[in-house]
Design a protein around this motif. Structure first.
Motif, PDB file in Angstrom:
ATOM      1  N   MET A 162       0.847  -1.185   0.000  1.00  0.00           N
ATOM      2  CA  MET A 162       0.000   0.000   0.000  1.00  0.00           C
ATOM      3  C   MET A 162       0.891   1.247   0.000  1.00  0.00           C
ATOM      4  N   SER A 163       0.406   2.272  -0.663  1.00  0.00           N
ATOM      5  CA  SER A 163       1.100   3.552  -0.729  1.00  0.00           C
ATOM      6  C   SER A 163       0.180   4.647  -0.212  1.00  0.00           C
ATOM      7  N   GLU A 164       0.785   5.770   0.156  1.00  0.00           N
ATOM      8  CA  GLU A 164       0.016   6.898   0.662  1.00  0.00           C
ATOM      9  C   GLU A 164      -0.240   7.911  -0.445  1.00  0.00           C
ATOM     10  N   PHE A 165      -1.437   8.519  -0.385  1.00  0.00           N
ATOM     11  CA  PHE A 165      -1.841   9.537  -1.345  1.00  0.00           C
ATOM     12  C   PHE A 165      -2.540  10.651  -0.593  1.00  0.00           C
ATOM     13  N   LEU A 166      -2.328  11.861  -1.066  1.00  0.00           N
ATOM     14  CA  LEU A 166      -2.995  13.017  -0.485  1.00  0.00           C
ATOM     15  C   LEU A 166      -4.068  13.482  -1.440  1.00  0.00           C
ATOM     16  N   TYR A 167      -5.278  13.615  -0.935  1.00  0.00           N
ATOM     17  CA  TYR A 167      -6.366  14.209  -1.704  1.00  0.00           C
ATOM     18  C   TYR A 167      -6.424  15.679  -1.324  1.00  0.00           C
ATOM     19  N   LEU A 168      -6.406  16.548  -2.332  1.00  0.00           N
ATOM     20  CA  LEU A 168      -6.567  17.983  -2.128  1.00  0.00           C
ATOM     21  C   LEU A 168      -7.869  18.394  -2.812  1.00  0.00           C
ATOM     22  N   PHE A 169      -8.782  18.965  -2.051  1.00  0.00           N
ATOM     23  CA  PHE A 169     -10.112  19.301  -2.547  1.00  0.00           C
ATOM     24  C   PHE A 169     -10.199  20.787  -2.882  1.00  0.00           C
ATOM     25  N   SER A 170     -10.745  21.095  -4.064  1.00  0.00           N
ATOM     26  CA  SER A 170     -10.902  22.499  -4.449  1.00  0.00           C
ATOM     27  C   SER A 170     -12.075  22.658  -5.406  1.00  0.00           C
ATOM     28  N   GLY A 171     -12.486  23.916  -5.582  1.00  0.00           N
ATOM     29  CA  GLY A 171     -13.458  24.277  -6.587  1.00  0.00           C
ATOM     30  C   GLY A 171     -14.897  23.893  -6.338  1.00  0.00           C
ATOM     31  N   GLU A 172     -15.219  23.458  -5.150  1.00  0.00           N
ATOM     32  CA  GLU A 172     -16.595  23.035  -4.869  1.00  0.00           C
ATOM     33  C   GLU A 172     -17.495  24.255  -4.744  1.00  0.00           C
ATOM     34  N   GLU A 173     -18.620  24.245  -5.449  1.00  0.00           N
ATOM     35  CA  GLU A 173     -19.589  25.336  -5.391  1.00  0.00           C
ATOM     36  C   GLU A 173     -20.500  25.131  -4.184  1.00  0.00           C
ATOM     37  N   TRP A 174     -20.638  26.171  -3.359  1.00  0.00           N
ATOM     38  CA  TRP A 174     -21.388  26.045  -2.105  1.00  0.00           C
ATOM     39  C   TRP A 174     -22.731  26.754  -2.135  1.00  0.00           C
ATOM     40  N   ALA A 175     -23.366  26.819  -3.275  1.00  0.00           N
ATOM     41  CA  ALA A 175     -24.698  27.420  -3.353  1.00  0.00           C
ATOM     42  C   ALA A 175     -25.752  26.380  -2.970  1.00  0.00           C
ATOM     43  N   GLY A 176     -26.846  26.842  -2.416  1.00  0.00           N
ATOM     44  CA  GLY A 176     -27.938  25.944  -2.070  1.00  0.00           C
ATOM     45  C   GLY A 176     -28.575  26.330  -0.765  1.00  0.00           C
ATOM     46  N   SER A 177     -29.727  25.732  -0.512  1.00  0.00           N
ATOM     47  CA  SER A 177     -30.444  25.997   0.731  1.00  0.00           C
ATOM     48  C   SER A 177     -29.719  25.324   1.886  1.00  0.00           C
ATOM     49  N   PRO A 178     -30.009  25.728   3.113  1.00  0.00           N
ATOM     50  CA  PRO A 178     -29.406  25.060   4.261  1.00  0.00           C
ATOM     51  C   PRO A 178     -29.690  23.543   4.274  1.00  0.00           C
ATOM     52  N   ALA A 179     -30.887  23.159   3.867  1.00  0.00           N
ATOM     53  CA  ALA A 179     -31.226  21.725   3.840  1.00  0.00           C
ATOM     54  C   ALA A 179     -30.384  20.993   2.803  1.00  0.00           C
ATOM     55  N   GLU A 180     -30.168  21.609   1.643  1.00  0.00           N
ATOM     56  CA  GLU A 180     -29.335  20.996   0.606  1.00  0.00           C
ATOM     57  C   GLU A 180     -27.885  20.872   1.076  1.00  0.00           C
ATOM     58  N   MET A 181     -27.419  21.903   1.758  1.00  0.00           N
ATOM     59  CA  MET A 181     -26.052  21.870   2.273  1.00  0.00           C
ATOM     60  C   MET A 181     -25.901  20.770   3.316  1.00  0.00           C
ATOM     61  N   GLN A 182     -26.903  20.603   4.163  1.00  0.00           N
ATOM     62  CA  GLN A 182     -26.880  19.547   5.171  1.00  0.00           C
ATOM     63  C   GLN A 182     -26.819  18.176   4.508  1.00  0.00           C
ATOM     64  N   GLN A 183     -27.612  17.978   3.465  1.00  0.00           N
ATOM     65  CA  GLN A 183     -27.602  16.701   2.734  1.00  0.00           C
ATOM     66  C   GLN A 183     -26.243  16.467   2.093  1.00  0.00           C
ATOM     67  N   HIS A 184     -25.665  17.516   1.534  1.00  0.00           N
ATOM     68  CA  HIS A 184     -24.357  17.384   0.897  1.00  0.00           C
ATOM     69  C   HIS A 184     -23.287  17.016   1.927  1.00  0.00           C
ATOM     70  N   MET A 185     -23.328  17.670   3.070  1.00  0.00           N
ATOM     71  CA  MET A 185     -22.345  17.354   4.123  1.00  0.00           C
ATOM     72  C   MET A 185     -22.531  15.927   4.622  1.00  0.00           C
ATOM     73  N   GLN A 186     -23.754  15.437   4.633  1.00  0.00           N
ATOM     74  CA  GLN A 186     -24.013  14.054   5.015  1.00  0.00           C
ATOM     75  C   GLN A 186     -23.359  13.097   4.012  1.00  0.00           C
ATOM     76  N   ARG A 187     -23.413  13.443   2.720  1.00  0.00           N
ATOM     77  CA  ARG A 187     -22.750  12.607   1.706  1.00  0.00           C
ATOM     78  C   ARG A 187     -21.240  12.573   1.940  1.00  0.00           C
ATOM     79  N   TRP A 188     -20.671  13.707   2.344  1.00  0.00           N
ATOM     80  CA  TRP A 188     -19.245  13.742   2.687  1.00  0.00           C
ATOM     81  C   TRP A 188     -18.966  12.784   3.850  1.00  0.00           C
ATOM     82  N   ALA A 189     -19.809  12.827   4.869  1.00  0.00           N
ATOM     83  CA  ALA A 189     -19.611  11.970   6.044  1.00  0.00           C
ATOM     84  C   ALA A 189     -19.705  10.494   5.668  1.00  0.00           C
ATOM     85  N   VAL A 190     -20.660  10.146   4.821  1.00  0.00           N
ATOM     86  CA  VAL A 190     -20.824   8.751   4.394  1.00  0.00           C
ATOM     87  C   VAL A 190     -19.605   8.299   3.600  1.00  0.00           C
TER      88      VAL A 190
END
Length: 113
Positions: free
Chosen positions: A1-29
């Motif tokens: 096994m080898s190590e890799f770094l994921y660098l996250f960028s460019g994500e658009e954060w528009a949406g209702s609070p409920a949509e943002m909550q659902q999106h953050m839940q997908r991140w957690a899953v």
């Protein structure tokens, strides 16, 4: 096994609070699935959008980062995978991609001690 770094960028954060909550839940899953499968070496965290740059031999300190908004690194995650192709395949599950984001997959250089 080898190590890799994921660098996250460019994500658009528009949406209702409920949509943002659902999106953050997908991140957690997604993060939980990677962890349960033994791929997460070190859990990353979101990064603030401000900081400082230390540059050159004179060690000049300036405000930064100065990048296009889409290029600003928003967070990171250190994972283990069989090889680069495997790390890329795992990255395809990242919820940031659903919102126009990118996942930069960088191999961590092996160094002898």
């Amino acid at each position: 096994m080898s190590e890799f770094l994921y660098l996250f960028s460019g994500e658009e954060w528009a949406g209702s609070p409920a949509e943002m909550q659902q999106h953050m839940q997908r991140w957690a899953v997604w993060a939980k699935e990677l962890t349960e499968k033994g791929h997460v070496k070190a859990p990353g965290r979101p990064l603030e959008r401000t900081g400082k740059l230390v540059q050159g031999r004179q060690k000049v300190v300036v405000d930064g980062p100065f990048a296009e908004a889409k290029d600003v690194i928003g967070g990171y995650l250190l994972i283990e995978a069989e090889d680069l192709a495997h790390a890329v395949e795992l990255a395809k599950g990242c919820p940031a991609l659903e919102r126009g984001g990118t996942v930069e997959v960088r191999p961590v250089m092996k160094m002898s001690r």
